[in-house]
Every structure is written in C-alpha cells, then in structure tokens.
Design a protein around this motif. Structure first.
Motif, PDB file in Angstrom:
ATOM      1  N   LEU A 149      37.996  95.802 -43.325  1.00 51.02           N
ATOM      2  CA  LEU A 149      37.022  95.769 -42.223  1.00 51.02           C
ATOM      3  C   LEU A 149      35.900  96.362 -41.756  1.00 51.02           C
ATOM      4  CD1 LEU A 149      39.476  93.734 -39.986  1.00 51.02           C
ATOM      5  CD2 LEU A 149      37.929  92.465 -40.902  1.00 51.02           C
ATOM      6  N   GLY A 150      36.238  97.688 -42.513  1.00 49.96           N
ATOM      7  CA  GLY A 150      35.265  98.724 -42.297  1.00 49.96           C
ATOM      8  C   GLY A 150      34.364  98.465 -43.134  1.00 49.96           C
TER       9      GLY A 150
ATOM     10  N   ASP B 201      32.174  90.517 -36.560  1.00 50.77           N
ATOM     11  CA  ASP B 201      32.108  89.048 -35.883  1.00 50.77           C
ATOM     12  C   ASP B 201      30.413  88.541 -35.612  1.00 50.77           C
ATOM     13  OD1 ASP B 201      35.117  88.840 -35.694  1.00 50.77           O
ATOM     14  OD2 ASP B 201      35.081  90.864 -34.073  1.00 50.77           O
TER      15      ASP B 201
ATOM     16  N   VAL C 250      41.741  94.206 -33.945  1.00 54.44           N
ATOM     17  CA  VAL C 250      41.255  94.483 -34.030  1.00 54.44           C
ATOM     18  C   VAL C 250      40.590  92.604 -35.147  1.00 54.44           C
ATOM     19  CG1 VAL C 250      40.931  95.319 -36.487  1.00 54.44           C
ATOM     20  CG2 VAL C 250      39.095  95.038 -35.509  1.00 54.44           C
TER      21      VAL C 250
ATOM     22  N   TRP D 187      31.110  99.102 -35.480  1.00 54.05           N
ATOM     23  CA  TRP D 187      30.025  98.704 -36.326  1.00 54.05           C
ATOM     24  C   TRP D 187      31.020  97.170 -36.894  1.00 54.05           C
ATOM     25  CZ3 TRP D 187      31.962  96.819 -41.503  1.00 54.05           C
ATOM     26  CH2 TRP D 187      31.132  95.950 -41.832  1.00 54.05           C
ATOM     27  N   GLU D 188      32.278  97.112 -37.181  1.00 50.58           N
ATOM     28  CA  GLU D 188      33.101  95.751 -37.191  1.00 50.58           C
ATOM     29  C   GLU D 188      32.608  94.566 -36.241  1.00 50.58           C
ATOM     30  OE1 GLU D 188      34.260  98.877 -37.114  1.00 50.58           O
ATOM     31  OE2 GLU D 188      35.252  99.411 -38.970  1.00 50.58           O
TER      32      GLU D 188
ATOM     33  N   ALA E 135      42.587  97.874 -41.764  1.00 51.25           N
ATOM     34  CA  ALA E 135      41.138  98.343 -40.772  1.00 51.25           C
ATOM     35  C   ALA E 135      39.986  98.694 -41.904  1.00 51.25           C
ATOM     36  CB  ALA E 135      42.019  99.012 -40.375  1.00 51.25           C
ATOM     37  N   ARG E 136      40.136  99.520 -42.762  1.00 48.50           N
ATOM     38  CA  ARG E 136      40.154  99.956 -43.939  1.00 48.50           C
ATOM     39  C   ARG E 136      38.538  99.022 -44.700  1.00 48.50           C
ATOM     40  NH1 ARG E 136      43.015 104.163 -47.304  1.00 48.50           N
ATOM     41  NH2 ARG E 136      43.926 105.463 -45.237  1.00 48.50           N
TER      42      ARG E 136
ATOM     43  N   GLN F 289      38.792  97.323 -26.617  1.00 47.13           N
ATOM     44  CA  GLN F 289      37.557  97.016 -27.555  1.00 47.13           C
ATOM     45  C   GLN F 289      37.130  96.131 -27.874  1.00 47.13           C
ATOM     46  OE1 GLN F 289      38.963 101.184 -30.117  1.00 47.13           O
ATOM     47  NE2 GLN F 289      36.923 101.326 -30.135  1.00 47.13           N
ATOM     48  N   VAL F 290      37.273  95.086 -28.212  1.00 47.97           N
ATOM     49  CA  VAL F 290      37.105  94.028 -29.492  1.00 47.97           C
ATOM     50  C   VAL F 290      36.113  93.151 -28.585  1.00 47.97           C
ATOM     51  CG1 VAL F 290      37.347  92.451 -30.875  1.00 47.97           C
ATOM     52  CG2 VAL F 290      39.067  94.947 -31.093  1.00 47.97           C
TER      53      VAL F 290
ATOM     54  N   GLY G  59      41.057  90.041 -32.427  1.00 53.02           N
ATOM     55  CA  GLY G  59      40.464  89.939 -31.770  1.00 53.02           C
ATOM     56  C   GLY G  59      38.994  88.963 -32.410  1.00 53.02           C
ATOM     57  N   SER G  60      39.265  88.836 -33.225  1.00 52.73           N
ATOM     58  CA  SER G  60      37.738  88.498 -34.317  1.00 52.73           C
ATOM     59  C   SER G  60      38.427  87.235 -34.408  1.00 52.73           C
ATOM     60  CB  SER G  60      38.724  89.459 -35.500  1.00 52.73           C
ATOM     61  OG  SER G  60      36.956  88.306 -36.909  1.00 52.73           O
TER      62      SER G  60
ATOM     63  N   LEU H  37      37.558  85.450 -31.005  1.00 52.80           N
ATOM     64  CA  LEU H  37      36.417  85.445 -30.868  1.00 52.80           C
ATOM     65  C   LEU H  37      35.711  84.048 -31.103  1.00 52.80           C
ATOM     66  CD1 LEU H  37      34.665  88.629 -31.060  1.00 52.80           C
ATOM     67  CD2 LEU H  37      34.514  87.792 -29.035  1.00 52.80           C
TER      68      LEU H  37
ATOM     69  N   TYR I  75      36.300  91.462 -46.919  1.00 51.44           N
ATOM     70  CA  TYR I  75      36.697  90.167 -45.176  1.00 51.44           C
ATOM     71  C   TYR I  75      37.508  89.782 -45.644  1.00 51.44           C
ATOM     72  CZ  TYR I  75      36.375  87.860 -40.582  1.00 51.44           C
ATOM     73  OH  TYR I  75      37.081  87.320 -39.807  1.00 51.44           O
TER      74      TYR I  75
END
Lengths: 568, 359
Positions: A528-529, B224, A123, B218-219, A525-526, A227-228, A126-127, A130, A536
C-alpha cells in the motif's frame, strides 16, 4: 477470586501451605515471561524518558500533563473507548447468544467469519469503510447517506473489529450454561425477562465483564482506526505515543503518556476485579453440545435472521468490498493480482521475496505465538483459580491478574522500541532473532487466554472438586477430571484468539520483523505504500488471502471435537 | 499421587525454561550477537528499502559478504530506532536518512566517516556532508500529482506551480499529508518555505481557504482520496501530494502499455529529497559495511534502484529504465533548502503549520 472469608478451600488440596506453594510454582513461569519480555523492555524505554543526567525527573510528568493538548487527547481516548465498548457489547450480545445456543447450518462458518475482522490491517479496513461510507461511497450513491471521518466512523469501525471478542468470550460460557436453571425459574412463575435477568445474566456477568474489559483496552489503544478514519485532528494516547516515539523521538513525553495508559489499565482492572468479587453462586455448566438447539417458532427464527443480517451488514459487507477490489483488475474481473503475488518482481520489486511467502511467515509466527500464549496464559489462569487462603495471597493474585492485562493497554511502539533497547546484550540479544516476533505477539495473546479461561474455570462448582478430592483423587486428577472438560472449549476459543492476534499484529511486528520475512499485515502495508494499480490490487489480494487464512484456521479449530468423549 | 502433579508442574516449568533458552540462543537462524561474524553485513533501513536478490548476490560474489536487511516502518521511525540503539547498533549500515532529517542523524553522531569509492561520480549538489559521515544514494522529488482524466473532461488546465494551487478554479481539489508525521507532507511544506520564505504561512492560509484537505499519511491521501489512483477511483480529489515517480509506478506492468500515464506531475511544485546511507558507529563488520557503501553507489546498484524503489539514482550517467523516461518527468529546477536551515527551523515550521492548517 472468591470472597476472602470463605474457608476450606485449602482442605481439598491438602493444606494451605501446599496450595500456596503450588500456586507460586504455577505463577512463576508466566511471571518470568512477563517480567522479561514485557516489564523489562517497557521499563527500559520509559526510563529513557524520565531518567537522565544521573537522576529521575518526575517534574516532567507535570510538565507534559500541563500541556493543553494532552488532556484533550486523554479525554478523547477515554470517551471513544467507553462509547465503543458499550456499543460493541450491546450490538454483539444477541450475536453471542445466537451463535452459542442456536444450531443452524453454517454456524461454524459464521463463527469463524466474525473473527476475521480481528486480523485485518486497520489501514485496509479504513479504506473499505471510506469506500462504503465516505464521499462517493456506496451509501451516498444509494441513499445519500454519508459518514465522513470522525467519531461516528471510528465507533463503527471499532464495533466491526471487536464484535468477535464479545461473541467468543461470552459465547464460550453461554454455550455451557445449563438451560435447566432458567427453565426452573420459569416453572416457578418468573416471566421470560425476569428469568433471564435473575438467572442467566448474573451467571454471564463475569464473561461479559471480561469481554467488555478487553474491548475497552483494545479501543483505548486504538491506533490505525483513529489515524485513518479520524484524520490528523483526532488522536488517541496510542497515536500520540507513536508520534512522540517514532517520529519526534520525544521520549519524555512518550514515557509520561505510557504511564497515563498504565494508570487507566490499572483503574479498569480494579473495577473489573471488584465486579468479579461481588459475584453470586456458581452457575451449573453442561456440555455445549447439549445446549444448542435448532431455532423453533417465529420469535427464535426472527432473532436468528436479525443477527445474521447484522453480521452481514457490519462485517461481511466491508470485507466483501476488499474482495471485490482484489478481483477488479485492469482488464475486468480476474485473478491477475493473485497470480502476481507469487513472484517477487511482479510488484516492481516491493519485496526481496515473493509477497506470497508472507503467508508462510505469518503462519509460522502465529503457531509459535499461540503455543507461547497458551502455555503462559493457561498456567496463569489455573494459578488464579486455585482456591487458597484469603488475604495476602488473594491480593497477590488480584495484582497478578491485573498485571496480565497490562500488555493490552500498552502501546505497541513502546513494546517494539523497548525490545530494541532492552534485549540488546548477550545472552539476550534477540534483536535480529525470529523468536522476538512471536514473543511480542504472544504478549497480546496471553490476556485473551486468561480472560477466556478464567470465567469458565471459576464457574466450575468447587463442591465437585471437593467431592473428587474426598473420593481420593490427587490434585492433578481433580483438575483433569473436573476443571479440564469445561475448560476445553474455552482453550480452543482462546487458541483461536491468540492465533488471530498474532496473524493481525502490526504495530510491534513492523519494528522487529526482518525485511526478508515480512508477515502478511507488514507485506500489505508495504504494497500500500507504493503508487500504482498493480501494488494496490496486490495489497487487496493479500488482504483477502489473510482473511481466508484466518477463517480456515479458526474453522479447523472449531472442528476439533470438544465433547467429553473426545480428547483434545 | 502428588508426584504426578509435581511432574506436570515440572514439565511446565521446564517447557518455559526451554523456551527461554531457545530465545536466548536465538533459535535456528540466530545472528547479530555472534563474534567473528565478519562475513555478513546487516543493513538497517525503512520498509521501502528492497534491493533485489540478484543485486545482492552480485555483491556477495564481488566481496564475499552476504547482506541481511532489517526493515523498519517508515523513514522517520527507522532513523529514530537507529538513534535509540546508538553505540550498540542493530546493524552495520543505515540506509534511508534524507536531507529533511539529516541533521538529527548527524547531531546524534550515528555514523563513522567513510569516503566511498566512486563518490566523484556523484554531483556535488547531493554530497551534503563534507565529513563523509553519510553517502548519497538516491533522490526523489515530492510533487503535486494530478488526475489527467479529471482535467481533460472539464477542459481545465492542470496546475503547474505553487501559485496556481491557490487559484479559485482549483478550489477543494488538493489533498496533502500531515507535515508532522509524513515524509511527503513535510517535503511539500518545505517546498512552500523555499518558494515563499517568510511569507510561507500566509500562503498556507490561502491554501486552507482554497479547501486543501489534510490526511494523516500518504496511503490515505493517494489510495483513498486521490481520484487518479486505483484505490481512490471514488475519491474526489484530483490533486495529491506524491512523488515525481508516481506516474511511472501507475503504468508499471500495464499491458498493453498506455500512451501516457493516467496521472501527471505539476513540475513547479516539487521539493527534492536526497537519501543517504552511512556506516553505523559501533558496526560489527565495518569492512563489509564500507564495501556495501561502495557497492551502493556503483553502477549495478544505481541502475537497479529506479524499478526496485521508484527513486532516481544519484550517480552521473546511470541509465534510467524506459518506464521512467517515457512516463516520468525530469524535474529541472526543484525547490531545495540547505540542511542547516532545515535543521534550525524544522520543528518550528511544523508547529506553525499545524496551528495554521489543522486547528
């Protein structure tokens, strides 16, 4: 295994019966491990989907496969994995060569660095992708080039993640190939290309095949990347299994899809085994320290420069994006986010403990997982290289070889949920035990160990073993003197892999890790959630720490002396 | 000399056996399977359940029970884990089933009824199960958030209601989550169902034509794509489906404290999610589990919820921290749906939504 018609393998180890017995004894522990911690949990969760009301429901298989969307998912899964594999192997082979054969300053650092992507949470990566390629990304600002979500972005990310698989698996053999063989062909008049194609490539084939098989399985079960970077319109089998299991609790559908994954892995391994069986004679192995040369001449320097550029663009830049974000705080650049990681309340209470403690958890789990994977995988690899009578035993061995790869082709959520329902009764109620995490992680590590060791062990010239036996060395000593030295480097490489796999594993860990002992990827992950600049930034900082931990560990392993005078 | 080899083999086999034995005994910090272990309460929850050490210590001092938290992934998968292990649960208390999934938990008979002490302090609108199989603990509102600077720079009014979102001036500005896999994504879908009833699909068609973007979770949406978040500075979507508590989270820890949060809430777009906890059927320590449920709706725990998990306490008269009162929005009139209606049609709605929006 070798051709079944070859005889005499048993002679060196004192009779066929003995070899078979030794092999069984060696296979028993890994087989028990796989049966208990893989086959049983996965069978339990699959059976939940296909067995109820006192009978099996095979008709569900046809029902699920008859759904129009499913075949679409299967097709997408297969083609993106095949394309990713070809792309990764083609792009990474020059890198494997340069990092194995050229001696240049910083070689170890580069070797460790290319493996870092392997542990990164998808994740986060992927960020970064992007940020580089997406709307408003760097490439758009500079060259007007935009690569949005979709197959192209997915393939590129897969190359980023799996580059190291090819570099390490192929490199560990390439570093030990005797250059004199190719030189001999050149002396006999073969051109540069012909010599490489007829001498080196066949010798490398088993490890290229092994690396390709692993990359295929990894991309075949790709989850986070799809997914991402794919968005909700693209799904692999893995994503679909996750949705059906974790979100919809549609166990029948999940079970059928798991069986489809198994079938694909079995088909792939059958191909792989056939390829290995058609192999020619054994290549000569020498110590890696004797094959590394400083690049000479314009051509070699250009190749080195090209590979380093490729690694920079493909791997270093996306990682650098994350490092930049971790340092870019509210009041300009600084280490605020890193400092915040050390306290449990700075993140607004995302954790019962300070996020930094995840480093210790991750390392402890990784050491345990690596030890398990090396033990299990090492025993399995030795058993698989024992020369035995052909026929039945050969088939048994091939079957076992394929079985070892199954965990790579199995959905993490299947394993995670399987653990929860299978290992839930004394004496095996492990659901809240710490050992469950390294066990799950080792499942993925074992195939790496086996795939890395096998090509090297199989390349050991059997006549050496026979000669040693004739001279009176007992089997254990034969192994220690003949097999072990070339395998040392491969052992280290696979230890690094097992460690990296454990550091980066998320899919199964997230279901079984305790809340107060999160691993680094789970902690990221937590963070980022949750909304907020602080969370962040800390997620990015923790990702950077994960990179450093991984790179440092691999560097330390690279530093272990593997020349023949040193002892491991 | 073969003995040497045998010995090596023996060592290998023994090593594996030792390992298995170790695992079987559960290693150094084993738990769960022990008998007579009435002093430890185990909570099964999703990854966002993070009570502070202090508040847990308080519970231990009060009752003598220590707390262990088993975290899962997200709310949906944590609930499914609990359903899978029904009858032989991983813990005593489950936390984190919300009103959108409540029916699934109740139909699976996950919980033992228990009327927690202090329940009368919780407004009736949150007490959705008359049999007390679940106890309400907190609530949150799923709302569209907007990036203040984007709208300020253009002199454009940010949207306030669901009707606003389909207007041409907001074309291509909204990003939302997959309703099939994401909790806020589903919440937003339910808000539109509550608002438009039978015509909700038509609304989504208009939303689609107005350029709504759907991402998986949501992330991705918030970090992003959303231009108002730290991660999404380069993103091109100034509207995102998130929570009413997201703006306070954005300013948390900012020094000096800003005048207002960088993001705002479109107050007419909200859907209320209520989170529950329940005593698991087959709990090994039911007494401890009940004590923990009492504690969860008690003052101390309720007060510490907002800053710890960014949700609102359900207990009447609980004081909100300043960051919430200053930067957050109180949603007076959120959209709601009866759990029975959600239960009856959730899957149908999700399927229809998927074919309308994603295909």
């Amino acid at each position: 295994m070798r051709r079944d018609t070859e005889a005499g393998g048993g002679a060196a180890t004192g009779g066929r019966g003995r070899t078979a017995a030794v092999r069984l004894a060696l296979i028993a522990p890994p087989a028990a491990f796989l049966a208990l911690f893989f086959a049983y949990p996965v069978a339990a969760i699959t059976a939940r989907g296909l067995y109820d009301g006192g009978r099996w429901h095979p008709e569900r298989i046809a029902l699920v496969l008859g759904e129009p969307g499913i075949l679409h998912v299967v097709w997408f899964t297969v083609w993106q994995a095949a394309a990713s594999t070809v792309l990764t192997v083609v792009l990474a082979l020059p890198g494997a060569y340069v990092l194995a054969r050229y001696d240049f300053p910083g070689r170890r650092v580069v070797r460790a660095a290319v493996t870092v992507p392997f542990v990164m949470p998808t994740v986060v990566v992927g960020s970064a992708f992007l940020g580089l390629l997406g709307r408003g990304g760097l490439t758009e600002q500079w060259w007007g080039l935009r690569l949005d979500e979709g197959p192209a972005a997915i393939l590129l990310a897969h190359v980023f993640f799996n580059y190291a698989v090819v570099v390490r698996v192929v490199g560990s053999l390439w570093a030990q190939l005797d250059p004199r063989q190719e030189e001999a062909a050149r002396v006999l008049g073969a051109g540069r290309w012909t010599a490489w194609r007829t001498v080196t490539l066949p010798a490398l084939a088993p490890s290229v095949a092994a690396a390709a098989a692993m990359v295929f399985l990894f991309t075949f079960t790709s989850f986070g990347v799809v997914q991402v970077l794919g968005g909700p319109r693209y799904a692999t089998l893995e994503v679909e299994i996750y949705r059906q299991t974790a979100h919809l609790l549609d166990l029948p559908t999940a079970a059928v899809l798991t069986l489809v994954q198994f079938a694909a892995v079995a088909a792939l391994m059958a191909l792989h085994a056939r390829g290995v069986r058609r192999r020619g004679g054994a290549p000569a192995l020498v110590d890696a320290s004797r094959t590394a040369r400083r690049p000479r001449g314009a051509r070699q320097k250009a190749l080195l420069a090209a590979v380093l550029t490729q690694i920079t663009v493909l791997i270093a830049v996306p990682l650098a994006v994350l490092v930049e974000r971790s340092l870019n705080g509210p009041d300009g650049y600084g280490t605020d986010f890193y400092r915040a990681l050390a306290s449990s309340d700075a993140s607004g209470g995302t954790f019962a403990v300070a996020p930094l403690e995840a480093v210790g958890n991750s390392l402890a789990y990784a050491v345990a997982a690596t030890a398990i994977a090396l033990t299990v995988g090492g025993l399995a690899a030795v058993a698989l290289t024992l020369r035995g009578p052909g026929g039945r035993a050969g088939r048994l061995v091939r079957g076992f070889d394929a079985l070892l790869m199954l965990p790579l082709g199995t959905s993490a959520v299947t394993v995670g949920f399987g653990f929860l329902i299978a290992l839930d009764e004394p004496p095996l109620d492990l659901r809240s035990s710490w050992i469950l995490v390294p066990l799950a992680q080792a499942l993925v590590g074992v195939p790496f160990v086996v795939r890395t060791l096998l090509p090297v062990l199989r390349a050991v010239d059997d006549r050496l073993r026979q000669a040693a036996a004739v001279l009176g060395a007992p089997p254990a000593r034969v192994w220690r003197e003949v097999d072990f030295p070339p395998a040392r480097r491969a052992l280290l490489v696979s230890a690094g892999f097992a460690f990296a796999v454990s550091l980066g594993e998320f899919g199964a860990t997230v279901f079984i890790a305790r809340a107060d002992t999160p691993t680094l990827p789970v902690a990221v992950a937590r963070l980022l959630g949750r909304a907020g600049e602080a969370s962040y930034g800390q997620a990015m900082a923790l990702s950077t720490i994960l990179m450093v931990v991984c790179a440092a560990t691999l560097l330390a392993l690279e530093g272990v002396r593997t020349d023949r005078s040193g002892e491991l | 000399m073969v003995t040497k080899f045998r010995r090596a083999l023996g060592v290998a086999v023994l090593g594996t056996l030792t390992l298995s034995a170790l695992t079987a005994c559960g290693g150094p910090e084993s738990s769960g399977g022990g008998k007579g272990d009435t002093k430890k309460v185990t909570v099964v929850a999703h990854g966002s359940f993070v009570p502070s050490d202090e508040v847990l210590k308080e519970f231990t001092e009060k009752t003598g029970h220590t707390v262990e938290v088993l975290g899962g992934d997200d709310a949906g998968s944590a609930l499914n884990q609990a359903i899978l292990t029904k009858g032989n649960p991983q813990g005593d208390v489950f936390f984190g089933v919300d009103n959108t999934l409540l029916s699934r938990a109740l139909d699976a008979d996950l919980f033992t009824p228990y009327e927690a002490e202090g329940l009368e302090k919780i407004p009736a609108e949150y007490r959705l199960d008359e049999e007390h199989r679940v106890t309400p603990v907190d609530y949150g509102d799923v709302c569209v958030n907007y990036d203040r600077s984007y709208f300020d720079e253009r002199g454009l009014e940010p949207p306030r209601t669901l009707d606003d979102l389909v207007r041409p001036e907001y074309k291509n500005l909204l990003v939302t989550e997959n309703a099939a896999t994401s909790s806020p994504g589903l919440g937003f879908l339910l808000a539109t169902v509550a608002e438009y009833g039978e015509d909700w699909e038509e609304y989504w068609e208009r939303l689609r034509d107005n350029g709504v973007e759907v991402v998986d979770g949501w992330e991705q949406a918030y970090n992003d794509r959303f231009s108002g978040s730290a991660g999404g500075r380069g993103g091109d979507r100034p509207l995102v489906v998130s929570y009413a508590s997201s703006p306070p989270a954005e300013v948390l820890g900012a020094d000096p404290a800003p005048e207002q949060a960088p993001t705002g809430v479109a107050t007419g777009t909200c859907f209320r999610q209520v989170e529950f906890a329940g005593l698991l059927d087959g709990a090994r320590n039911p007494e401890g589990g009940k004590a923990l449920l009492d504690f969860m709706i008690g003052e101390a725990f309720q007060e510490h919820l907002p800053l710890q998990m960014f949700v609102h306490p359900v207990r009447e008269g609980t004081e909100l921290p300043e960051v919430f009162t200053r930067y957050g929005e109180t949603i007076e009139d959120p959209h709601t749906l009866a759990p029975e209606r959600i239960a009856a049609d959730r899957e149908t709605w999700i399927k229809a939504w998927t074919s309308t929006v994603l295909r």
